[in-house]
Design a protein around this motif. Structure first.
Motif, short mmCIF file in Angstrom:
data_model
loop_
_atom_site.label_atom_id
_atom_site.label_comp_id
_atom_site.label_asym_id
_atom_site.label_seq_id
_atom_site.Cartn_x
_atom_site.Cartn_y
_atom_site.Cartn_z
N TYR A 18 -18.63 -51.02 9.82
CA TYR A 18 -19.25 -49.71 9.63
C TYR A 18 -19.33 -49.30 8.17
CZ TYR A 18 -18.24 -49.67 14.57
OH TYR A 18 -18.18 -50.00 15.90
N THR A 19 -20.51 -48.88 7.76
CA THR A 19 -20.69 -48.35 6.41
C THR A 19 -20.00 -47.00 6.32
OG1 THR A 19 -22.70 -47.16 7.01
CG2 THR A 19 -22.97 -49.44 6.20
N GLY A 21 -21.27 -44.15 5.44
CA GLY A 21 -22.10 -43.12 6.06
C GLY A 21 -22.01 -43.12 7.57
N ARG A 22 -22.06 -44.31 8.16
CA ARG A 22 -21.97 -44.42 9.63
C ARG A 22 -20.58 -44.01 10.10
NH1 ARG A 22 -23.32 -43.36 14.27
NH2 ARG A 22 -23.11 -44.93 15.87
N ALA A 23 -19.55 -44.43 9.38
CA ALA A 23 -18.17 -44.08 9.75
C ALA A 23 -17.99 -42.56 9.71
CB ALA A 23 -17.17 -44.76 8.83
N GLU A 25 -20.29 -40.29 9.97
CA GLU A 25 -21.09 -39.71 11.07
C GLU A 25 -20.36 -39.83 12.40
OE1 GLU A 25 -25.02 -41.18 13.42
OE2 GLU A 25 -25.18 -41.14 11.23
N MET A 26 -19.80 -40.99 12.67
CA MET A 26 -19.07 -41.21 13.92
C MET A 26 -17.87 -40.29 14.05
SD MET A 26 -19.26 -45.36 14.08
CE MET A 26 -18.22 -45.54 15.52
N ARG A 54 -16.72 -50.62 3.62
CA ARG A 54 -16.97 -50.97 5.03
C ARG A 54 -15.68 -50.74 5.81
NH1 ARG A 54 -22.26 -52.48 6.25
NH2 ARG A 54 -21.38 -53.76 7.87
N TYR A 55 -15.80 -50.13 6.97
CA TYR A 55 -14.64 -49.74 7.78
C TYR A 55 -14.63 -50.48 9.12
CZ TYR A 55 -14.34 -45.95 4.42
OH TYR A 55 -14.23 -45.25 3.26
N ARG A 57 -13.08 -50.73 13.22
CA ARG A 57 -12.78 -49.78 14.32
C ARG A 57 -11.33 -49.31 14.22
NH1 ARG A 57 -15.31 -52.68 19.54
NH2 ARG A 57 -13.78 -54.19 18.86
N LEU A 60 -11.18 -46.66 11.70
CA LEU A 60 -11.80 -45.43 12.20
C LEU A 60 -10.86 -44.67 13.12
CD1 LEU A 60 -15.52 -46.45 12.84
CD2 LEU A 60 -14.49 -45.40 10.82
#
Length: 115
Positions: A18-19, A21-23, A25-26, A54-55, A57, A60
Motif C-alpha cells: 500500500y502506498t 495515500g492508499r494507506a 485513505e484506508m 509502502r505499507y 497490512r 496498517l
C-alpha cells in the motif's frame, strides 16, 4: 522450494503493498499521521525503488490501533508507547505459554489475573 510469484504475496501480511495515500485513505487519516507514526518509530514503511513509502497490512493494523487511541484523546507519542507495550506483553505471554506447554503445565485461564 518454489519461486516467489506475485500471487504468493496476496496473503503476505508483511508485503508492502500500500502506498502512503492508499494507506491513509484506508485508515481514514492523513499521510502526516502515518509520517508521525514513522517518526515515533512505531512503524517503519519500506521504500519503493522511487523512494516512496509502502505499507503492509500488518503495519496498517498497527496504525489503525494508534488512530483508535489518538481518536480517544491519547497523545500520539503515548499511543505509540502503549502499542509497543501491548506488543511486548503479547510476546511475553506467547513465550510463557510456550514454556508452560514444554513443561506440560498449561491450564485454562493462563492469562487471567487471580481474583
Amino acid at each position: 522450494m518454489t519461486a516467489d510469484t506475485p500471487l504468493d504475496r496476496i496473503d503476505d501480511d508483511d508485503y508492502p503493498a500500500y502506498t502512503m495515500g492508499r494507506a491513509a485513505e484506508m485508515l481514514g487519516t492523513t499521510p502526516a499521521f502515518l509520517r508521525a507514526l514513522g517518526e515515533a518509530r512505531l512503524i517503519t514503511p519500506l521504500r519503493s525503488e522511487g523512494g516512496h513509502r509502502r505499507y503492509s497490512r500488518y503495519q496498517l493494523r498497527i496504525a489503525a490501533r494508534a488512530r483508535e487511541l489518538v481518536d480517544q484523546g491519547t497523545a500520539i507519542e503515548a499511543a505509540c508507547r502503549i502499542i509497543i507495550l501491548e506488543d511486548q506483553l503479547e510476546e511475553a505471554r506467547r513465550i510463557n505459554d510456550e514454556l508452560r506447554r514444554e513443561r506440560g503445565t498449561v491450564g485454562s485461564g493462563s492469562h487471567q489475573a487471580d481474583a
